[in-house]
Design a protein around this motif. Structure first.
Motif, short mmCIF file in Angstrom:
data_model
loop_
_atom_site.label_atom_id
_atom_site.label_comp_id
_atom_site.label_asym_id
_atom_site.label_seq_id
_atom_site.Cartn_x
_atom_site.Cartn_y
_atom_site.Cartn_z
N THR A 281 12.94 -9.21 -12.38
CA THR A 281 12.16 -8.81 -13.45
C THR A 281 11.35 -8.44 -12.53
O THR A 281 11.28 -7.59 -10.98
N ALA A 282 10.46 -7.04 -13.50
CA ALA A 282 9.22 -6.72 -12.98
C ALA A 282 8.00 -7.59 -12.27
O ALA A 282 7.85 -7.34 -11.48
N GLU A 283 7.62 -8.19 -13.02
CA GLU A 283 6.99 -9.35 -11.40
C GLU A 283 7.86 -9.68 -11.13
O GLU A 283 7.02 -9.78 -9.98
N ASP A 284 8.83 -10.28 -10.53
CA ASP A 284 9.72 -9.56 -8.92
C ASP A 284 9.55 -9.26 -8.02
O ASP A 284 9.13 -9.22 -7.44
N LEU A 285 9.95 -8.19 -8.49
CA LEU A 285 9.85 -6.83 -7.73
C LEU A 285 8.04 -6.25 -7.61
O LEU A 285 7.32 -6.10 -6.45
N ALA A 286 6.64 -6.94 -8.52
CA ALA A 286 5.54 -6.03 -7.87
C ALA A 286 5.24 -7.99 -7.25
O ALA A 286 4.28 -7.09 -6.77
N PHE A 287 5.98 -8.84 -7.30
CA PHE A 287 5.07 -9.93 -6.16
C PHE A 287 5.24 -9.46 -4.95
O PHE A 287 4.53 -9.43 -3.97
N VAL A 288 6.95 -8.92 -4.66
CA VAL A 288 7.67 -8.16 -2.98
C VAL A 288 7.00 -7.34 -3.46
O VAL A 288 6.36 -7.07 -1.16
N ALA A 289 6.07 -6.42 -3.72
CA ALA A 289 5.45 -4.77 -3.24
C ALA A 289 3.66 -5.53 -3.54
O ALA A 289 3.72 -4.70 -2.19
N ASP A 290 3.32 -6.60 -4.06
CA ASP A 290 2.05 -6.56 -3.27
C ASP A 290 1.83 -7.66 -1.92
O ASP A 290 1.26 -7.50 -1.24
N THR A 291 3.40 -7.84 -1.25
CA THR A 291 3.28 -8.34 -0.11
C THR A 291 3.67 -7.63 0.98
O THR A 291 3.10 -7.38 2.16
N LEU A 292 3.85 -6.45 0.20
CA LEU A 292 3.76 -5.01 1.18
C LEU A 292 3.35 -4.06 0.67
O LEU A 292 3.91 -3.48 -0.22
#
Length: 421
Positions: free
Chosen positions: A309-320
């Motif tokens: 989901t968009a939230e999954d990807l946003a979560f990973v992007a926030d950590t990197l």
């Protein structure tokens, strides 16, 4: 509407394994879709670009460069070849003057029409003005040769003092920069990285200052997304720390990005978004648009119930995220991890960790079962490591333990120095 920049694009200018021809062709496709117009070929570990700059390219490498230049033109992208002779270049030696033109001539024979000379990351001489004068003479030597070859874009030049922290004693008082401004042909564009080598923030006024010294608007060599100085992270966050007014103070923006190609999609998309932005633009909204455009790379061939989901990807992007910053979701995850380490039974924090692990697991599974193997290999070490660490932390918390043996090596320990525990 903002006037378009003269140059907008990507620099392959990092230390580490250069991109493959197939990866560069993929990059050209991205750039064409975003309206980017310039690609600078400058991988530091191309032997014939820097360490063995005098030597001609072997036949196979010549074929690769000719194909890359042709492919760039087919995507309406300007291919700029950068030569970095500064490590051992001797302007006073006729042999080196001849070698410089010989190398440029060999590349024009391959169809390369645009060039840059790079004098970055080399020792500074005690007499910096004299060093600048020799670099100017060498650059004009190449410019005269190119003028005789026919039409081409402006020659690009990277100075040895290429950011404020390397200007001695300051930008406005630097003999090196002053001489460049006075003597370098005004057609030649000069790179600048901002206040620092990697600049989290760049103000419009700082660029006006250097423009007054150089007597031209600088061409921004932006290391915002560069990752060759750290093996432990990438940068997936939005392009920020640059006000919209900065665009009128530079001749262009070229980004030197993450060392692996595939994770550069969201950052470079955000750069293009910034370049075309209207008033009211925000980095956060730009980052969201970029991640939504990237999402299909993670959903291909995935059943609906397992799709990222968009939230999954946003979560990973926030950590990197971006240099010196993590995103808000990652901050909440770290706060929850610290709370659980102190209070293993703190249920709200454990719930945050469980949710975080689900986000990471879903993205990791999608890559492991999807077709983009390059993206898998680029992100797998980080995703697998964080997933494992969250699993370990949750297991220890479930057992009521508050001690967590540190298992990292020297690099991990050094990275922790100077950061709040």
């Amino acid at each position: 509407m903002n006037e378009p920049l003269n140059s907008l694009g990507v620099i392959e200018g990092f230390y580490g394994r250069p991109w493959t021809p197939a990866q560069r062709r993929r990059l050209y496709g991205w750039m064409a879709s975003w309206g980017m117009n310039t690609y600078l070929y400058a991988p530091k570990d191309d032997l014939w670009h820097r360490a063995r700059w005098r030597d001609p390219y072997p036949l196979r490498e010549q074929e690769v460069l000719a194909s890359l230049a042709s492919d760039a033109r087919s995507h309406s992208v300007r291919f700029v070849y950068a030569l970095a002779p500064g490590l051992d270049f001797d302007w006073g030696a006729p042999r080196d003057q001849k070698a410089l033109l010989g190398k440029v001539a060999s590349l024009t024979a391959l169809g390369v029409r645009d060039f840059a000379l790079l004098f970055d990351d080399i020792p500074c001489r005690p007499d910096r003005a004299a060093q600048a004068k020799e670099q100017v003479q060498a650059t004009h030597h190449v410019q005269r040769f190119l003028d005789a070859q026919g039409p081409g874009g402006p020659l690009l030049f990277c100075p040895t003092e290429y950011c404020a922290e390397r200007a001695v004693p300051t930008v406005t008082a630097s003999p090196y920069l002053k001489l460049l401004g006075e003597q370098l042909d005004p057609r030649i564009e000069v790179f600048w990285t901002g206040p620092q080598v990697v600049s989290p923030q760049i103000s419009a006024e700082s660029l006006r200052e250097v423009a007054r010294v150089l007597r031209r608007r600088p061409l921004l060599w932006d290391n915002y997304y560069a990752s060759d100085y750290t093996s432990r992270r990438l940068h997936l966050g939005p392009y920020g720390g640059r006000p919209l007014e900065l665009r009128t103070e530079v001749s262009g923006i070229l980004c030197n990005p993450n060392t692996p190609l595939e994770p550069n999609f969201p950052g470079l998309a955000s750069v293009a978004d910034y370049a075309a932005a209207s008033p009211g633009w925000t980095a956060e909204a730009s980052g969201e648009r970029a991640l939504n455009a990237w999402l299909p790379e993670f959903t291909a061939h995935q059943p609906a119930e397992l799709a990222v989901t968009a939230e999954d990807l946003a979560f990973v992007a926030d950590t990197l995220y971006v240099p010196h910053r993590t995103g808000p979701r990652a901050i909440r995850l770290l706060e929850a991890a610290r709370r659980v380490a102190d209070e293993p039974r703190h249920q709200a924090s454990r719930t945050v960790l469980l949710a975080g692990r689900r986000h990471f697991r879903r993205v990791l599974h999608a890559l492991e079962t999807g077709p983009n193997r390059d993206l898998l290999y680029d992100l797998h070490p980080f995703l697998a490591d964080v997933t494992e660490e969250l699993t370990r932390l949750l297991a220890a918390a479930k057992a009521g333990r508050t001690t967590f043996p540190y298992r990292g090596g020297l690099a991990d320990g050094l990275l922790r120095l100077g950061w709040p525990e």
